[in-house]
Design a protein around this motif. Structure first.
Motif, PDB file in Angstrom:
ATOM      1  N   ALA A 179      17.740  -3.302   5.491  1.00  0.00           N
ATOM      2  CA  ALA A 179      17.033  -2.184   6.108  1.00  0.00           C
ATOM      3  C   ALA A 179      17.898  -0.942   6.000  1.00  0.00           C
ATOM      4  O   ALA A 179      19.110  -1.004   6.219  1.00  0.00           O
ATOM      5  N   ARG A 180      17.265   0.187   5.658  1.00  0.00           N
ATOM      6  CA  ARG A 180      18.002   1.438   5.528  1.00  0.00           C
ATOM      7  C   ARG A 180      17.381   2.484   6.457  1.00  0.00           C
ATOM      8  O   ARG A 180      16.154   2.633   6.480  1.00  0.00           O
ATOM      9  N   VAL A 181      18.225   3.185   7.180  1.00  0.00           N
ATOM     10  CA  VAL A 181      17.721   4.244   8.052  1.00  0.00           C
ATOM     11  C   VAL A 181      17.186   5.365   7.177  1.00  0.00           C
ATOM     12  O   VAL A 181      17.908   5.938   6.352  1.00  0.00           O
ATOM     13  N   TRP A 182      15.907   5.659   7.337  1.00  0.00           N
ATOM     14  CA  TRP A 182      15.231   6.702   6.562  1.00  0.00           C
ATOM     15  C   TRP A 182      15.301   8.052   7.276  1.00  0.00           C
ATOM     16  O   TRP A 182      15.497   9.081   6.650  1.00  0.00           O
ATOM     17  N   SER A 183      15.155   8.030   8.599  1.00  0.00           N
ATOM     18  CA  SER A 183      15.263   9.256   9.386  1.00  0.00           C
ATOM     19  C   SER A 183      15.761   8.930  10.779  1.00  0.00           C
ATOM     20  O   SER A 183      15.316   7.950  11.394  1.00  0.00           O
ATOM     21  N   SER A 184      16.686   9.733  11.248  1.00  0.00           N
ATOM     22  CA  SER A 184      17.114   9.668  12.648  1.00  0.00           C
ATOM     23  C   SER A 184      17.049  11.076  13.233  1.00  0.00           C
ATOM     24  O   SER A 184      17.917  11.500  13.981  1.00  0.00           O
ATOM     25  N   ALA A 185      15.994  11.784  12.867  1.00  0.00           N
ATOM     26  CA  ALA A 185      15.794  13.156  13.339  1.00  0.00           C
ATOM     27  C   ALA A 185      15.746  13.175  14.863  1.00  0.00           C
ATOM     28  O   ALA A 185      15.287  12.214  15.500  1.00  0.00           O
ATOM     29  N   PRO A 186      16.190  14.252  15.494  1.00  0.00           N
ATOM     30  CA  PRO A 186      16.202  14.320  16.958  1.00  0.00           C
ATOM     31  C   PRO A 186      14.822  14.157  17.579  1.00  0.00           C
ATOM     32  O   PRO A 186      14.714  13.706  18.715  1.00  0.00           O
ATOM     33  N   GLU A 187      13.778  14.488  16.817  1.00  0.00           N
ATOM     34  CA  GLU A 187      12.414  14.345  17.355  1.00  0.00           C
ATOM     35  C   GLU A 187      12.026  12.886  17.575  1.00  0.00           C
ATOM     36  O   GLU A 187      11.025  12.590  18.238  1.00  0.00           O
ATOM     37  N   LEU A 188      12.812  11.943  17.031  1.00  0.00           N
ATOM     38  CA  LEU A 188      12.530  10.516  17.179  1.00  0.00           C
ATOM     39  C   LEU A 188      13.290   9.881  18.340  1.00  0.00           C
ATOM     40  O   LEU A 188      13.032   8.727  18.693  1.00  0.00           O
ATOM     41  N   ALA A 189      14.211  10.613  18.937  1.00  0.00           N
ATOM     42  CA  ALA A 189      15.129  10.037  19.920  1.00  0.00           C
ATOM     43  C   ALA A 189      14.445   9.718  21.245  1.00  0.00           C
ATOM     44  O   ALA A 189      13.490  10.385  21.663  1.00  0.00           O
ATOM     45  N   ALA A 190      14.955   8.694  21.906  1.00  0.00           N
ATOM     46  CA  ALA A 190      14.556   8.396  23.278  1.00  0.00           C
ATOM     47  C   ALA A 190      15.259   9.360  24.221  1.00  0.00           C
ATOM     48  O   ALA A 190      16.390   9.781  23.969  1.00  0.00           O
ATOM     49  N   THR A 191      14.584   9.700  25.312  1.00  0.00           N
ATOM     50  CA  THR A 191      15.195  10.588  26.308  1.00  0.00           C
ATOM     51  C   THR A 191      15.238   9.941  27.682  1.00  0.00           C
ATOM     52  O   THR A 191      15.314  10.629  28.682  1.00  0.00           O
ATOM     53  N   GLY A 192      15.190   8.614  27.721  1.00  0.00           N
ATOM     54  CA  GLY A 192      15.239   7.922  28.995  1.00  0.00           C
ATOM     55  C   GLY A 192      14.711   6.499  28.924  1.00  0.00           C
ATOM     56  O   GLY A 192      15.172   5.616  29.635  1.00  0.00           O
ATOM     57  N   PHE A 193      13.746   6.258  28.036  1.00  0.00           N
ATOM     58  CA  PHE A 193      13.148   4.917  27.953  1.00  0.00           C
ATOM     59  C   PHE A 193      12.969   4.527  26.486  1.00  0.00           C
ATOM     60  O   PHE A 193      13.818   3.872  25.908  1.00  0.00           O
ATOM     61  N   LEU A 194      11.880   4.981  25.857  1.00  0.00           N
ATOM     62  CA  LEU A 194      11.604   4.630  24.462  1.00  0.00           C
ATOM     63  C   LEU A 194      11.227   5.878  23.678  1.00  0.00           C
ATOM     64  O   LEU A 194      10.393   6.672  24.107  1.00  0.00           O
ATOM     65  N   GLY A 195      11.823   6.024  22.505  1.00  0.00           N
ATOM     66  CA  GLY A 195      11.517   7.152  21.637  1.00  0.00           C
ATOM     67  C   GLY A 195      10.480   6.795  20.596  1.00  0.00           C
ATOM     68  O   GLY A 195       9.338   6.483  20.927  1.00  0.00           O
ATOM     69  N   ALA A 196      10.868   6.835  19.312  1.00  0.00           N
ATOM     70  CA  ALA A 196       9.935   6.550  18.215  1.00  0.00           C
ATOM     71  C   ALA A 196       9.214   5.227  18.467  1.00  0.00           C
ATOM     72  O   ALA A 196       9.832   4.219  18.785  1.00  0.00           O
ATOM     73  N   ASN A 197       7.896   5.234  18.298  1.00  0.00           N
ATOM     74  CA  ASN A 197       7.103   4.078  18.727  1.00  0.00           C
ATOM     75  C   ASN A 197       6.091   3.690  17.655  1.00  0.00           C
ATOM     76  O   ASN A 197       6.427   2.970  16.727  1.00  0.00           O
ATOM     77  N   GLY A 198       4.857   4.180  17.756  1.00  0.00           N
ATOM     78  CA  GLY A 198       3.848   3.849  16.758  1.00  0.00           C
ATOM     79  C   GLY A 198       4.130   4.531  15.433  1.00  0.00           C
ATOM     80  O   GLY A 198       4.774   5.576  15.380  1.00  0.00           O
ATOM     81  N   ILE A 199       3.615   3.938  14.343  1.00  0.00           N
ATOM     82  CA  ILE A 199       3.880   4.509  13.016  1.00  0.00           C
ATOM     83  C   ILE A 199       2.768   4.121  12.046  1.00  0.00           C
ATOM     84  O   ILE A 199       2.233   3.012  12.096  1.00  0.00           O
ATOM     85  N   LYS A 200       2.414   5.071  11.161  1.00  0.00           N
ATOM     86  CA  LYS A 200       1.480   4.828  10.068  1.00  0.00           C
ATOM     87  C   LYS A 200       1.950   5.644   8.863  1.00  0.00           C
ATOM     88  O   LYS A 200       2.620   6.677   9.015  1.00  0.00           O
ATOM     89  N   VAL A 201       1.569   5.202   7.662  1.00  0.00           N
ATOM     90  CA  VAL A 201       1.801   5.971   6.448  1.00  0.00           C
ATOM     91  C   VAL A 201       0.444   6.454   5.960  1.00  0.00           C
ATOM     92  O   VAL A 201      -0.495   5.666   5.817  1.00  0.00           O
ATOM     93  N   ARG A 202       0.348   7.782   5.709  1.00  0.00           N
ATOM     94  CA  ARG A 202      -0.953   8.359   5.363  1.00  0.00           C
ATOM     95  C   ARG A 202      -0.766   9.554   4.430  1.00  0.00           C
ATOM     96  O   ARG A 202      -0.053  10.499   4.759  1.00  0.00           O
ATOM     97  N   HIS A 203      -1.378   9.486   3.256  1.00  0.00           N
ATOM     98  CA  HIS A 203      -1.429  10.619   2.339  1.00  0.00           C
ATOM     99  C   HIS A 203      -0.061  11.270   2.143  1.00  0.00           C
ATOM    100  O   HIS A 203       0.115  12.472   2.337  1.00  0.00           O
ATOM    101  N   GLY A 204       0.918  10.462   1.769  1.00  0.00           N
ATOM    102  CA  GLY A 204       2.218  10.992   1.420  1.00  0.00           C
ATOM    103  C   GLY A 204       3.077  11.419   2.585  1.00  0.00           C
ATOM    104  O   GLY A 204       4.013  12.216   2.415  1.00  0.00           O
TER     105      GLY A 204
END
Length: 315
Positions: A179-204
């Motif tokens: 597994a390779r980290v693709w993004s760890s942008a700050p917008e994905l970070a948790a701020t107390g509980f859970l950060g990045a959650n649901g995910i889909k790939v769509r149109h590039g």
């Protein structure tokens, strides 16, 4: 488990919050819905994620039972796999304190791929489940994280997965491997509980949610690498899973877990609540045509984990 989840939700500030709405979000579209299947709370049948088969079968992960199951169109439940609990019962699983199966994807050949978060380096990872066989781990993932959402990019033969504790999106090849980290942008970070959650790939692009921040994100895929993160919608407290629907198909249907809502988000980021009955902390959603599959895990209500089928209005 309910008390632990409730305490975590309150600590994270997502307990009984409501979703702020704009004037454009006040209209409530006509939706019919019914509870199609009731799951067994005592057996840990808390549906966390869903993938649809071509015949309408819903393949789900039962989080607390550490299981993958098939739900027939008639509502029959068939357990396909149960993962062994770690020696400590999953107490070391970050943020939650119990081992759980999370994201799931079905590929065209009928193979299921799913995530298992156990707090144990020997078992946390991405698994493959071929029809009639036993599950096999094809990629190890950090036991210090919480692998959660899973999506598949068919042209690239690549899985994208979120880690809600580490605040990242990683990639794994279809055949498995590192597994390779693709993004760890700050917008994905948790701020107390859970950060990045649901995910889909769509149109590039990769679309993801951040539960703590209440945001819907779009990240362009540029020659396999992430482009700048775009915040497509905000103010969506407790946002969990997403699916695409409607025409144009950039409309997003999202589950809001603790607020106990399902919303539709338009291309301008405006949301409206869909009047769906029977919700019990909805965790995941899938769309086929005008039919909406909504699964509720009852993490906080501890009342009636279920599958709701709803019919979306025509446009």
């Amino acid at each position: 488990m309910r008390n632990r989840m409730l305490a975590l939700a309150v600590a994270a500030g997502i307990g009984l919050v409501t979703v702020p709405t704009s004037n454009a979000a006040q209209a409530r579209p006509s939706v019919t819905s019914r509870i199609a299947v009731h799951f067994d709370l005592a057996k840990g049948q808390l549906p966390e994620n869903v993938a649809l088969g071509p015949d309408g079968t819903a393949y789900v992960t039962f989080a607390a039972a550490r299981q993958v199951a098939a739900i027939s169109p008639a509502g029959a439940i068939r357990i396909l796999a149960t993962l062994a609990a770690p020696a400590d019962g999953g107490a070391d699983t970050p943020a939650l304190g119990f081992a759980l199966t999370t994201g799931i994807v079905r590929t065209a050949d009928g193979t299921l791929y799913f995530l298992y978060a156990s707090g144990d380096a020997a078992t946390t990872g991405l698994y493959r489940l071929r029809p009639g066989q036993q599950p096999q781990r094809i990629a190890a993932l950090p036991a210090t994280g919480l692998p959660n959402g899973l999506a598949y990019d068919e042209p690239a033969k690549t899985f994208y997965l979120t880690d809600s504790v580490l605040g990242s999106i990683s990639t794994v090849p279809l055949n498995g491997g590192n597994a390779r980290v693709w993004s760890s942008a700050p917008e994905l970070a948790a701020t107390g509980f859970l950060g990045a959650n649901g995910i889909k790939v769509r149109h590039g692009a990769v679309w993801a949610t951040n539960l703590d921040l209440g945001t819907l994100l779009r990240i362009p895929i540029r020659q396999g690498r992430p482009g700048p993160v775009q915040v497509k919608a905000a103010g969506l407290a407790g946002i969990d899973d997403i699916a695409f629907a409607g025409t144009p198909d950039d409309q997003v249907i999202a589950t809001l877990n603790a607020p106990n809502k399902v919303v539709r988000i338009d291309a301008d980021g405006h949301s409206n609540t869909l009047p769906i009955a029977g919700l019990q902390n909805p965790t995941s959603v899938a769309v086929r045509g005008r039919t909406l599959y909504v699964l509720s895990a009852a993490y906080l209500t501890a009342t009636d984990p279920n599958l709701v089928l709803a019919t979306l209005p025509r446009h």
